[in-house]
Write a protein that holds these residues in place. Sequence first.
Motif, PDB file in Angstrom:
ATOM      1  N   UNK A 111       0.969  -0.906  -0.011  1.00 34.29           N
ATOM      2  CA  UNK A 111       0.199   0.148   0.039  1.00 34.29           C
ATOM      3  C   UNK A 111       0.668   1.668   0.124  1.00 34.29           C
ATOM      4  N   UNK A 112       1.780   1.156   0.481  1.00 37.09           N
ATOM      5  CA  UNK A 112       2.670   2.099   0.449  1.00 37.09           C
ATOM      6  C   UNK A 112       3.737   3.000  -0.805  1.00 37.09           C
ATOM      7  N   UNK A 113       3.515   1.376  -1.456  1.00 33.67           N
ATOM      8  CA  UNK A 113       4.872   1.796  -2.715  1.00 33.67           C
ATOM      9  C   UNK A 113       3.017   2.415  -3.960  1.00 33.67           C
ATOM     10  N   UNK A 114       2.103   1.898  -3.779  1.00 35.12           N
ATOM     11  CA  UNK A 114       0.536   2.372  -4.369  1.00 35.12           C
ATOM     12  C   UNK A 114       0.851   3.915  -3.950  1.00 35.12           C
ATOM     13  N   UNK A 115       0.910   3.923  -2.684  1.00 32.82           N
ATOM     14  CA  UNK A 115       0.997   5.298  -2.181  1.00 32.82           C
ATOM     15  C   UNK A 115       2.091   6.107  -2.588  1.00 32.82           C
ATOM     16  N   UNK A 116       2.932   5.609  -3.563  1.00 34.99           N
ATOM     17  CA  UNK A 116       4.281   6.858  -3.435  1.00 34.99           C
ATOM     18  C   UNK A 116       3.577   6.908  -5.218  1.00 34.99           C
ATOM     19  N   UNK A 117       2.991   5.876  -5.593  1.00 40.57           N
ATOM     20  CA  UNK A 117       2.975   5.772  -7.326  1.00 40.57           C
ATOM     21  C   UNK A 117       2.144   7.123  -7.677  1.00 40.57           C
ATOM     22  N   UNK A 118       0.885   6.811  -6.615  1.00 37.59           N
ATOM     23  CA  UNK A 118      -0.394   8.028  -6.623  1.00 37.59           C
ATOM     24  C   UNK A 118       0.558   8.878  -6.310  1.00 37.59           C
ATOM     25  N   UNK A 119       1.042   8.954  -5.629  1.00 37.58           N
ATOM     26  CA  UNK A 119       1.401  10.949  -5.065  1.00 37.58           C
ATOM     27  C   UNK A 119       2.477  11.641  -6.164  1.00 37.58           C
ATOM     28  N   UNK A 120       2.660  10.217  -6.645  1.00 35.40           N
ATOM     29  CA  UNK A 120       3.855  10.849  -7.804  1.00 35.40           C
ATOM     30  C   UNK A 120       2.950  10.878  -9.860  1.00 35.40           C
ATOM     31  N   UNK A 121       2.049  10.564  -9.612  1.00 35.63           N
ATOM     32  CA  UNK A 121       1.146  10.749 -10.658  1.00 35.63           C
ATOM     33  C   UNK A 121       0.468  12.033 -10.522  1.00 35.63           C
ATOM     34  N   UNK A 122       0.466  12.515  -9.221  1.00 30.33           N
ATOM     35  CA  UNK A 122      -0.042  14.062  -9.332  1.00 30.33           C
ATOM     36  C   UNK A 122      -1.110  13.997  -8.880  1.00 30.33           C
ATOM     37  N   UNK A 123      -2.163  13.098  -7.973  1.00 29.88           N
ATOM     38  CA  UNK A 123      -3.105  13.065  -7.983  1.00 29.88           C
ATOM     39  C   UNK A 123      -3.241  13.256  -6.010  1.00 29.88           C
TER      40      UNK A 123
END
Lengths: 238, 106
Positions: B7-19
């Motif tokens: 989930x934390x890796x997903x969180x990092x991905x989400x954040x990088x995508x700008x959402x």
Amino acid sequence: MKAETLERLNALRADKQPCALVTDLKTGLQAIVHAGGTHGGFALFPEDEETVLRRIVEDRSGIVEEGDQRLFVQVFAPPLRLLLVGAVHIAQALVPMAALAGYAVTIIDPRRAFATDERFPDVTLSDAWPDEGLAALAPDRRTAVVTLTHDPKLDDPALLVALRSPAFYVGSLGSRKTHAKRVARLLEAGLTEAEIARLHAPVGLDIGAVTPAEIGVSILAEITQALRRQVSAAPAGG
Amino acid sequence: MTGEPDILNEAARLRRSGRKAALATVISTWGSSPRPVGSHLLVDETGAMQGSVSGGCIEGAVVHEAMKVMAEGEPRLLSFGVTDEMAWEVGLACGGRVDVYVEPLE
């Protein structure tokens, strides 16, 4: 959570470094604590930092209350592994006990007659030569290595790899007499005295164990002691 | 190991995508609770969620609060009492309590 905190946390987890995310529930400020130091939005009191480091070793997340301060400590501990060299009788007793204690077990033994699926159901078996097999599995800070073959041809190459790895425990089966000879061989092979001093031999706590199952208990007890008492031996953060 | 590290890796991905996104974490539990301390629920700005902080009975409420957290940019501490009736719904033998910390991903 700040982007920098999240990225650092994920990098430490990817590197299999035990660490903790500390959140001040009153202010929302966060810090990351691990053996290499503390980073982040607020400064922890030294006693709180000690508490967090102890919780990392114990793999225990939860709330730490001190005065009017309320901290949530979330521990991220990589999985525990036990790498055994020698698919021998003692391994058959030790494997199910270690699995119960939460270890993922791999047995390395190039002798096909020993390392069979019939003798070791549900265990990962490697028929690589012990030094290559161990190097491929890259023992980390959450890995224990135990050699059980009694055969220097197999045990020594494994020890040369294990004692130079970050493994939190390295043990070797054998009497005091065979251990003295082993120390001489390992020095000859180029290990330093400090590296050799990390070796637990004779392996296991001295509880008078006789049967393979009892020897398994003494080995697992010593591994547990090494795991849970690391905090007193760990270098101070900074 | 507690929680769901992915989930934390997903969180990092989400954040990088700008959402925009918010992360909910179980910080304490009393009595029987279906998810242990450290469990995560990740919510994005559309209300889509990943992970879990309970057996399903409080996720809706947590997503609702997570949207407010994203809008305001301030963390919230939520406390859920699981009544006997709800506990029965999620397959628990007795009631319990779950505290959930919801924070924005900055």
